[in-house]
Design a protein around this motif. Structure first.
Motif, PDB file in Angstrom:
ATOM      1  N   ILE A  53       0.756  -1.162   0.091  1.00  0.00           N
ATOM      2  CA  ILE A  53      -0.081   0.055  -0.073  1.00  0.00           C
ATOM      3  C   ILE A  53       0.956   1.254   0.035  1.00  0.00           C
ATOM      4  CG2 ILE A  53      -0.428   0.227   2.701  1.00  0.00           C
ATOM      5  CD1 ILE A  53      -3.070   0.874   2.081  1.00  0.00           C
ATOM      6  N   GLU A  54       0.350   2.392  -0.634  1.00  0.00           N
ATOM      7  CA  GLU A  54       1.011   3.623  -0.631  1.00  0.00           C
ATOM      8  C   GLU A  54       0.383   4.591  -0.142  1.00  0.00           C
ATOM      9  OE1 GLU A  54       2.759   4.837  -4.392  1.00  0.00           O
ATOM     10  OE2 GLU A  54       3.576   2.669  -4.770  1.00  0.00           O
ATOM     11  N   ILE A  55       0.390   5.282   1.043  1.00  0.00           N
ATOM     12  CA  ILE A  55      -0.320   6.088   1.912  1.00  0.00           C
ATOM     13  C   ILE A  55      -0.113   7.613   1.355  1.00  0.00           C
ATOM     14  CG2 ILE A  55      -1.026   6.753   3.948  1.00  0.00           C
ATOM     15  CD1 ILE A  55      -1.636   3.976   4.029  1.00  0.00           C
ATOM     16  N   PRO A  56      -0.646   8.191   0.841  1.00  0.00           N
ATOM     17  CA  PRO A  56      -0.523   9.643   0.377  1.00  0.00           C
ATOM     18  C   PRO A  56      -0.342  10.668   1.671  1.00  0.00           C
ATOM     19  CG  PRO A  56      -2.700   9.138  -0.142  1.00  0.00           C
ATOM     20  CD  PRO A  56      -2.377   8.142   0.618  1.00  0.00           C
ATOM     21  N   GLU A  57       0.325  11.629   1.290  1.00  0.00           N
ATOM     22  CA  GLU A  57       0.886  12.756   2.339  1.00  0.00           C
ATOM     23  C   GLU A  57      -0.534  13.729   2.463  1.00  0.00           C
ATOM     24  OE1 GLU A  57       4.696  15.128   2.778  1.00  0.00           O
ATOM     25  OE2 GLU A  57       3.879  15.462   1.005  1.00  0.00           O
ATOM     26  N   ARG A  58      -0.788  13.876   3.606  1.00  0.00           N
ATOM     27  CA  ARG A  58      -1.849  15.055   3.998  1.00  0.00           C
ATOM     28  C   ARG A  58      -3.079  14.541   3.369  1.00  0.00           C
ATOM     29  NH1 ARG A  58       1.581  20.472   4.074  1.00  0.00           N
ATOM     30  NH2 ARG A  58       3.356  19.853   5.360  1.00  0.00           N
ATOM     31  N   ALA A 187      -0.256  13.951  21.174  1.00  0.00           N
ATOM     32  CA  ALA A 187       0.411  13.107  19.840  1.00  0.00           C
ATOM     33  C   ALA A 187       0.894  13.946  19.192  1.00  0.00           C
ATOM     34  CB  ALA A 187      -0.495  12.076  18.957  1.00  0.00           C
ATOM     35  N   ILE A 188       0.440  15.223  18.890  1.00  0.00           N
ATOM     36  CA  ILE A 188       0.694  16.383  17.942  1.00  0.00           C
ATOM     37  C   ILE A 188       1.944  17.151  18.412  1.00  0.00           C
ATOM     38  CG2 ILE A 188      -1.239  16.292  16.545  1.00  0.00           C
ATOM     39  CD1 ILE A 188      -2.288  18.749  17.395  1.00  0.00           C
ATOM     40  N   ALA A 189       1.996  17.541  19.667  1.00  0.00           N
ATOM     41  CA  ALA A 189       2.986  18.083  20.496  1.00  0.00           C
ATOM     42  C   ALA A 189       4.295  18.147  19.981  1.00  0.00           C
ATOM     43  CB  ALA A 189       2.857  18.254  21.808  1.00  0.00           C
ATOM     44  N   PRO A 190       4.833  16.734  19.758  1.00  0.00           N
ATOM     45  CA  PRO A 190       5.977  16.835  19.245  1.00  0.00           C
ATOM     46  C   PRO A 190       6.196  17.079  17.904  1.00  0.00           C
ATOM     47  CG  PRO A 190       5.488  14.714  20.347  1.00  0.00           C
ATOM     48  CD  PRO A 190       4.086  15.529  20.062  1.00  0.00           C
ATOM     49  N   ASP A 191       5.302  17.246  17.196  1.00  0.00           N
ATOM     50  CA  ASP A 191       5.277  17.758  15.640  1.00  0.00           C
ATOM     51  C   ASP A 191       5.576  16.430  14.842  1.00  0.00           C
ATOM     52  OD1 ASP A 191       4.869  19.914  14.124  1.00  0.00           O
ATOM     53  OD2 ASP A 191       6.752  20.483  13.672  1.00  0.00           O
ATOM     54  N   PRO A 192       4.711  15.459  14.865  1.00  0.00           N
ATOM     55  CA  PRO A 192       4.633  14.184  13.975  1.00  0.00           C
ATOM     56  C   PRO A 192       4.409  14.636  12.482  1.00  0.00           C
ATOM     57  CG  PRO A 192       2.608  14.113  15.045  1.00  0.00           C
ATOM     58  CD  PRO A 192       3.392  15.489  15.493  1.00  0.00           C
ATOM     59  N   GLU A 193       4.629  13.589  11.518  1.00  0.00           N
ATOM     60  CA  GLU A 193       3.954  13.886  10.248  1.00  0.00           C
ATOM     61  C   GLU A 193       2.948  13.252   9.884  1.00  0.00           C
ATOM     62  OE1 GLU A 193       6.764  13.434   6.904  1.00  0.00           O
ATOM     63  OE2 GLU A 193       8.354  13.920   8.402  1.00  0.00           O
ATOM     64  N   ILE A 216     -10.285  15.777  12.771  1.00  0.00           N
ATOM     65  CA  ILE A 216      -9.585  15.029  11.854  1.00  0.00           C
ATOM     66  C   ILE A 216      -9.431  15.818  10.339  1.00  0.00           C
ATOM     67  CG2 ILE A 216      -9.495  13.055  10.361  1.00  0.00           C
ATOM     68  CD1 ILE A 216     -10.501  11.656  13.067  1.00  0.00           C
ATOM     69  N   ASP A 217     -10.795  16.400  10.293  1.00  0.00           N
ATOM     70  CA  ASP A 217     -10.594  17.220   8.724  1.00  0.00           C
ATOM     71  C   ASP A 217      -9.842  18.463   8.856  1.00  0.00           C
ATOM     72  OD1 ASP A 217     -12.163  16.896   6.549  1.00  0.00           O
ATOM     73  OD2 ASP A 217     -13.164  18.695   7.025  1.00  0.00           O
ATOM     74  N   GLU A 218      -9.781  19.142  10.257  1.00  0.00           N
ATOM     75  CA  GLU A 218      -8.570  20.040  10.271  1.00  0.00           C
ATOM     76  C   GLU A 218      -7.276  19.636  10.413  1.00  0.00           C
ATOM     77  OE1 GLU A 218      -9.684  22.588  13.447  1.00  0.00           O
ATOM     78  OE2 GLU A 218     -11.809  22.803  12.803  1.00  0.00           O
ATOM     79  N   LEU A 219      -7.164  18.486  10.950  1.00  0.00           N
ATOM     80  CA  LEU A 219      -5.640  17.741  11.120  1.00  0.00           C
ATOM     81  C   LEU A 219      -5.024  17.556   9.738  1.00  0.00           C
ATOM     82  CD1 LEU A 219      -6.160  15.762  14.247  1.00  0.00           C
ATOM     83  CD2 LEU A 219      -4.723  17.564  14.292  1.00  0.00           C
ATOM     84  N   TYR A 223      -1.127  16.908   8.592  1.00  0.00           N
ATOM     85  CA  TYR A 223      -0.655  15.766   8.963  1.00  0.00           C
ATOM     86  C   TYR A 223      -1.455  14.712   8.070  1.00  0.00           C
ATOM     87  CZ  TYR A 223      -0.018  18.249  13.451  1.00  0.00           C
ATOM     88  OH  TYR A 223       0.309  19.137  14.334  1.00  0.00           O
ATOM     89  N   THR A 224      -0.577  13.718   7.955  1.00  0.00           N
ATOM     90  CA  THR A 224      -1.196  12.402   7.418  1.00  0.00           C
ATOM     91  C   THR A 224      -1.853  11.733   8.351  1.00  0.00           C
ATOM     92  OG1 THR A 224       0.859  12.339   5.793  1.00  0.00           O
ATOM     93  CG2 THR A 224      -0.419  10.379   5.904  1.00  0.00           C
ATOM     94  N   VAL A 225      -3.114  11.242   8.050  1.00  0.00           N
ATOM     95  CA  VAL A 225      -3.866  10.559   9.075  1.00  0.00           C
ATOM     96  C   VAL A 225      -4.283   8.994   8.659  1.00  0.00           C
ATOM     97  CG1 VAL A 225      -5.964  10.599  10.430  1.00  0.00           C
ATOM     98  CG2 VAL A 225      -4.736  12.947   9.964  1.00  0.00           C
ATOM     99  N   ILE A 226      -3.949   8.282   9.353  1.00  0.00           N
ATOM    100  CA  ILE A 226      -4.159   6.850   9.042  1.00  0.00           C
ATOM    101  C   ILE A 226      -5.262   6.171  10.139  1.00  0.00           C
ATOM    102  CG2 ILE A 226      -3.717   4.472   8.328  1.00  0.00           C
ATOM    103  CD1 ILE A 226      -0.718   5.453   7.776  1.00  0.00           C
ATOM    104  N   ILE A 227      -6.385   6.059   9.672  1.00  0.00           N
ATOM    105  CA  ILE A 227      -7.603   5.761  10.642  1.00  0.00           C
ATOM    106  C   ILE A 227      -8.064   4.282  10.452  1.00  0.00           C
ATOM    107  CG2 ILE A 227      -9.324   7.279   9.549  1.00  0.00           C
ATOM    108  CD1 ILE A 227     -10.296   7.744  11.919  1.00  0.00           C
ATOM    109  N   VAL A 228      -8.130   3.651  11.496  1.00  0.00           N
ATOM    110  CA  VAL A 228      -8.959   2.317  11.701  1.00  0.00           C
ATOM    111  C   VAL A 228     -10.014   2.602  12.109  1.00  0.00           C
ATOM    112  CG1 VAL A 228      -9.128   0.072  12.710  1.00  0.00           C
ATOM    113  CG2 VAL A 228      -6.927   0.652  11.766  1.00  0.00           C
ATOM    114  N   THR A 229     -11.256   2.292  11.268  1.00  0.00           N
ATOM    115  CA  THR A 229     -12.492   2.468  11.883  1.00  0.00           C
ATOM    116  C   THR A 229     -13.666   1.349  11.557  1.00  0.00           C
ATOM    117  OG1 THR A 229     -14.581   3.883  11.754  1.00  0.00           O
ATOM    118  CG2 THR A 229     -13.230   4.053   9.854  1.00  0.00           C
TER     119      THR A 229
END
Ligand SMILES: Nc1ncnc2c1ncn2[C@@H]1O[C@H](COP(=O)(O)OP(=O)(O)OP(=O)(O)O)[C@@H](O)[C@H]1O
Length: 278
Positions: A53-58, A187-193, A216-219, A223-229
């Protein structure tokens, strides 16, 4: 459509799952995470089978599929949280910006600063709100600008207006929805990608869950978000891409969310989406 159930499927989709993602997307986003032939075993039991799988940025990438198909296992591969499970063995290549995170010279702790994680159940530490958010910065030994970064993370997690005047109160005294946004701030305080989210709203009431979805819509602007739902409506609402895992730990289809929900290529995906199994 993959089968002759087109009309049934369309009527189900139109009433039950609506794809309404409006996030502006670049025409050809960079790949930030790329898995190649990832197999995972717990002892002798195979949990993932040849995941590519290739996960796209942002963008928001949703991972859906029936219980036990390996969604959380895949998420934990991305930031090597599976390292902490003795019986777990991972093979294949998992690149973060073209660097295999399983290379010997990768420090998993540093990796997890770049690839943060939010869990199903909010898990604030028994510390003040400030110390919860500053936790990763403290671990890094950062002392300068901590207050500013705490404020920025709380604003980023849409929590500042509610807790900005009570930073010394315990994180455990917040409501469940606030606790989850506190964990997102942490989770976002250390400035992850990348932010990995494992069913982040399933323990929340509908109002709190909706706030986290809005967040999540704003994040995803940053950030790139990968969410299990487990919630297909949620995947349809908030994700740009959807990956469908099925029993046996196979990734059977990965495409734009609208395509997965409206015109999947694989009949098994259509059956899953329309509730025929799973
Ligand atoms: N720590 C573990 N030790 C042994 N087996 C595990 C462990 N974690 C997961 N498994 C097994 O790996 C398989 C995939 O589990 P995983 O939790 O990744 O699936 P999932 O799709 O996220 O499930 P769910 O939707 O129910 O959370 C299952 O058969 C599960 O029993």
């Amino acid at each position: 459509m993959a089968s002759n159930t087109t009309n049934d499927t369309e009527s189900l989709i139109s009433t039950e799952v609506s794809v309404d993602r409006t996030h502006d997307q670049p025409a050809s986003p960079e790949t930030v995470v790329e898995a190649t032939d990832i197999d995972v075993y717990y002892g002798d039991e195979q949990a993932l089978d040849g995941i590519d799988i290739e996960i796209p940025e942002r963008q928001v990438t949703a991972i859906i599929g029936p219980s036990g198909c390996g969604k959380s296992t895949f998420l934990r591969c991305v930031n090597r949280m599976n390292d902490q499970i003795d019986a777990c063995r991972v093979s294949g290549e998992l690149d973060f910006h073209d660097k295999n995170v399983y290379d010997d010279d990768v420090d998993p702790v540093a990796l997890r600063r770049k690839i943060g994680m939010v869990f199903q159940k909010p898990n604030p530490f028994p510390k003040s709100i400030r110390d919860n958010v500053a936790y990763g910065l403290n671990v890094q030994g950062k002392t300068e600008g901590v207050d500013e970064r705490v404020e920025r993370a709380l604003r980023g997690a849409a929590l500042w207006d509610e807790v900005g005047d009570q930073l010394d109160s315990s994180g455990l005294d917040l409501s469940g929805g606030q606790q989850q946004r506190l964990c997102i701030a942490r989770a976002i305080a250390p400035d992850p990608e990348v932010l990995l989210m494992d069913e982040p709203t399933s323990a929340l009431d509908p109002v709190a869950a909706s706030k986290v979805e809005d967040l999540i819509d704003e994040l995803v602007e940053e950030y790139t978000v990968i969410i299990v739902t487990h919630n297909m409506q949620q995947a349809a609402r908030i994700s740009d891409k959807t990956a469908v895992f099925l029993t046996g730990g196979e990734l059977v289809e990965f495409d734009d969310t609208a395509t997965i929900f409206e015109d999947p290529a694989d009949e098994r995906v259509e059956d899953y989406i329309t509730g025929k199994f799973g």
